[in-house]
Write a protein that holds these residues in place. Structure first.
Motif, PDB file in Angstrom:
ATOM      1  N   GLY A  77       0.896  -1.130  -0.101  1.00 12.39           N
ATOM      2  CA  GLY A  77       0.011   0.020   0.176  1.00 12.39           C
ATOM      3  C   GLY A  77       0.892   1.242  -0.094  1.00 12.39           C
ATOM      4  O   GLY A  77       0.417   2.355  -0.613  1.00 12.39           O
ATOM      5  N   PHE A 173      -4.813   3.431   0.110  1.00 11.68           N
ATOM      6  CA  PHE A 173      -4.708   2.139   0.729  1.00 11.68           C
ATOM      7  C   PHE A 173      -4.138   2.422   2.074  1.00 11.68           C
ATOM      8  O   PHE A 173      -3.548   3.339   2.368  1.00 11.68           O
ATOM      9  N   ASP A 174      -4.456   1.288   2.710  1.00  9.39           N
ATOM     10  CA  ASP A 174      -4.115   1.212   4.240  1.00  9.39           C
ATOM     11  C   ASP A 174      -2.681   0.753   4.368  1.00  9.39           C
ATOM     12  O   ASP A 174      -2.237  -0.452   3.951  1.00  9.39           O
ATOM     13  N   GLU A 175      -1.768   1.622   4.803  1.00  7.91           N
ATOM     14  CA  GLU A 175      -0.340   1.198   4.778  1.00  7.91           C
ATOM     15  C   GLU A 175       0.075   0.524   5.948  1.00  7.91           C
ATOM     16  O   GLU A 175       1.189  -0.181   5.913  1.00  7.91           O
ATOM     17  N   LEU A 177      -1.424  -2.615   6.532  1.00  3.03           N
ATOM     18  CA  LEU A 177      -1.668  -3.970   6.032  1.00  3.03           C
ATOM     19  C   LEU A 177      -0.631  -4.594   4.892  1.00  3.03           C
ATOM     20  O   LEU A 177      -0.320  -3.891   3.968  1.00  3.03           O
ATOM     21  N   GLU A 181      -4.782  -5.236   1.637  1.00  2.00           N
ATOM     22  CA  GLU A 181      -4.839  -3.854   1.298  1.00  2.00           C
ATOM     23  C   GLU A 181      -5.637  -3.323   0.230  1.00  2.00           C
ATOM     24  O   GLU A 181      -6.301  -2.505  -0.117  1.00  2.00           O
TER      25      GLU A 181
END
Length: 599
Positions: A77, A173-175, A177, A181
């Protein structure tokens, strides 16, 4: 709608890269040949192989490529967000460095997006050593809804996204994960997309398996069930945040519970140790307690509902998982027609378990199912299919074994006795049924109506005559070796140069005989076809001339000052019935006569 002049390029292709030197040439080449206005932004996540040097080489020779380097994070991400921050295109497309695109992928997806004002375009994904989503790629679609389609089953990010939609709703994006993500990003985008489109008739994205097992999803523990269940909470919560309770939310939750939650009670549960199994069951129970609705429960499969009922019984969950994982061995030993019924025989065994055996037919387009009872002795079975009871369509044949509430399905035919399972067609009740073996796997399917399998039919001319100016033909029709006049619909004359068509009524005069009369045709060369309705799409077959000498001679008549000449004949190579129609005015005839006198 975005103004084209507001953007320097149409598509920004965003590529996260890490230690992918072996695959990078193929990926970048496939991106460079895309025939759209584009930029390619590659973010190198601190590679330790030759990825960095190869990227710099490409960037020096191709102005469309921009390379960004960052310290290694191990979080996909992070690289994707950094690439997205630099994007300038109307649309963005995410491509992993070990995958590649078909040469016309972006051109087709962009054309679809511009035609429909799409916010998301899904291009067909094909897997090479990896499983790819398939249910949503049955046909092209300009506009689909989340509730009326299966697009939500595809939660990867290998799609075309409108960039203004991503920016307006702060979709990133969820960094935190390392895996999953892309699911959270795709869920967030789906929730805000007004128009979703599908390109299904072209292999757009090629999803590759790394032989060295170095991708994130191939790392040991990347799909560890407990971690996956905890990750799944994030995209589910995101969807719940944007979709109110009701049928749509239940439809989307069904995807999560089927593929993300209850799937962990199958093989992953069996592979876990005893203490982990208890934790997995507790985590699944918590997710069900929080989000499982009656609407979702009603649409779950019988197997998943059996698992739900067993959450407090780990031993039963293990048995169910073993049933799910047990090898299902099946073999097709005989395939023959008994009258108008198809008799199928074979053997089936679910290793280590006894269960109830049956055949299941699944129609591909309408998703209808037909259960066929079997007669069973030990591992051997036989079943009879009355094709008259089947609706038109493509029916795939499965062996079904039900054990402890779990139904195991397996396609039948890949393992078979090749001498006694050669399928032959059958025409009955005005419908053609064509058993066939799929390619390349050799699985048994039944084409009712002639949708994808060529129908072995023949049309033979037996007699012709002139009835004043009308040309009458009589002939015989055979479908699959049987009398086929019941399928006759009309005679089609097609002009060879222009493609114009003339339709004439054709009638059955016997079980295999037909007749049709044709009024005068216009000038040109006309080929004759008989159109048959065999339960599926209309099919045309050329009218073959067995005895060319038996054709009626040319017929000439006058219409005012114009002479018309119609000459039926058989083509030289294929002996198909054709008709040459010529016209000549008095002036033309006089000029020809004058030329002959002068000579």
């Amino acid at each position: 709608m975005d103004a084209l002049s507001d953007y320097p390029v149409d598509v920004s292709v965003l590529v996260p890269a890490y230690n992918c030197r072996a695959f990078l040439d193929r990926c970048l080449t496939s991106l460079l040949v895309q025939r759209v206005s584009k930029e390619i932004i590659v973010v190198d996540d601190g590679s330790t192989d030759d990825t960095r040097s190869l990227l710099e080489l490409y960037a020096r020779h191709h102005p469309a490529i921009t390379v960004v380097h960052q310290d290694h994070t191990g979080m996909p991400g992070s690289a994707r967000n950094r690439a997205l921050a630099r994007a300038r295109g109307r649309y963005v497309f995410f491509c992993d460095a070990d995958d590649y695109l078909g040469p016309f992928a972006l051109e087709k997806m962009l054309a679809t997006a511009d035609r429909n004002g799409s916010d998301i375009v899904l291009g067909k994904v094909v897997g090479h050593g990896r499983k790819a989503p398939a249910s949503m790629f049955r046909a092209n679609a300009d506009r689909v809804t989340l509730q009326g389609s299966t697009v939500y089953n595809s939660l990867n990010v290998f799609k075309l996204f409108r960039r203004t939609m991503l920016d307006r709703h702060r979709i990133r994006f969820d960094e935190s994960l390392r895996v999953g993500e892309d699911m959270e990003f795709a869920v967030h985008a789906y929730c805000h997309a007004d128009v979703i489109s599908i390109v299904a008739d072209y292999d757009c994205y090629h999803l590759m398996d790394r032989e060295d097992g170095s991708s994130v999803m191939q790392e040991p523990g990347s799909r560890e069930p407990l971690a996956w269940l905890r990750m799944a909470r994030i995209p589910i919560a995101r969807m719940i945040q944007h979709v109110p309770p009701g049928p749509l939310r239940d439809h989307l939750l069904l995807r999560h519970f089927t593929f993300d939650v209850l799937a962990q009670l199958g093989e992953p549960f069996l592979a876990a140790d005893e203490s982990a199994r208890e934790k997995i069951a507790v985590e699944v129970a918590d997710l069900c307690q929080e989000w499982l609705t009656d609407g979702v429960r009603a649409r779950l499969s019988a197997a998943d509902n059996t698992r739900l009922a067993s959450l407090t019984d780990p031993d039963r969950l293990v048995r169910l998982a073993r049933v799910q994982a047990a090898p299902l061995r099946r073999r097709l030993t005989s395939l023959e027609w008994t009258g108008d019924r198809l008799q199928i025989s074979g053997s089936v065994k679910l290793s280590g378990f006894e269960g109830t055996v049956g055949l299941l037919l699944k129609e591909r387009s309408q998703r209808a199912e037909c259960r066929i009872p079997v007669t069973r002795v030990a591992d051997l079975f036989s079943a009879t299919i009355d094709v008259a009871d089947l609706a038109t369509g493509i029916w795939d044949v499965f062996v079904a074994v039900e054990c402890e509430g779990i139904r195991r399905l397996g396609r039948l035919g890949a393992d078979r006795d090749r001498r006694s399972t050669r399928p032959v067609p059958r025409f009955t009740g005005g419908v053609v049924a064509l058993p066939y073996l799929t390619r390349p796997y050799g699985n048994l399917s039944l084409d009712v109506g002639g949708h994808v399998v060529r129908v072995p039919a023949s049309v033979r001319l037996t007699r012709t005559e002139w009835v004043e100016r009308r040309f009458r033909i009589e002939g015989q029709v055979m479908v699959g070796g049987r009398a086929g006049a019941a399928a006759v619909r009309r005679l089609v004359w097609r002009e060879r140069r222009t493609g114009r068509e003339r339709y004439e009524e054709a009638v059955a005069t016997g079980s295999r005989a037909f007749a049709a009369e044709t009024s005068p045709l216009g000038r040109g060369i006309w080929d004759a076809y008989l159109e048959l309705d065999m339960g599926g799409p209309m099919a045309r077959f050329p009218v073959k001339v067995v005895e060319p000498k038996s054709l009626e001679r040319a017929r000439t008549w006058w219409q005012g000052t114009t002479r018309w000449t119609t000459r039926p004949y058989a083509t030289a190579v294929s002996h198909r019935l054709s008709t040459s129609v010529r016209r000549a005015t008095l002036f033309t005839l006089a000029r020809r006569a004058f030329r002959r006198i002068r000579l």
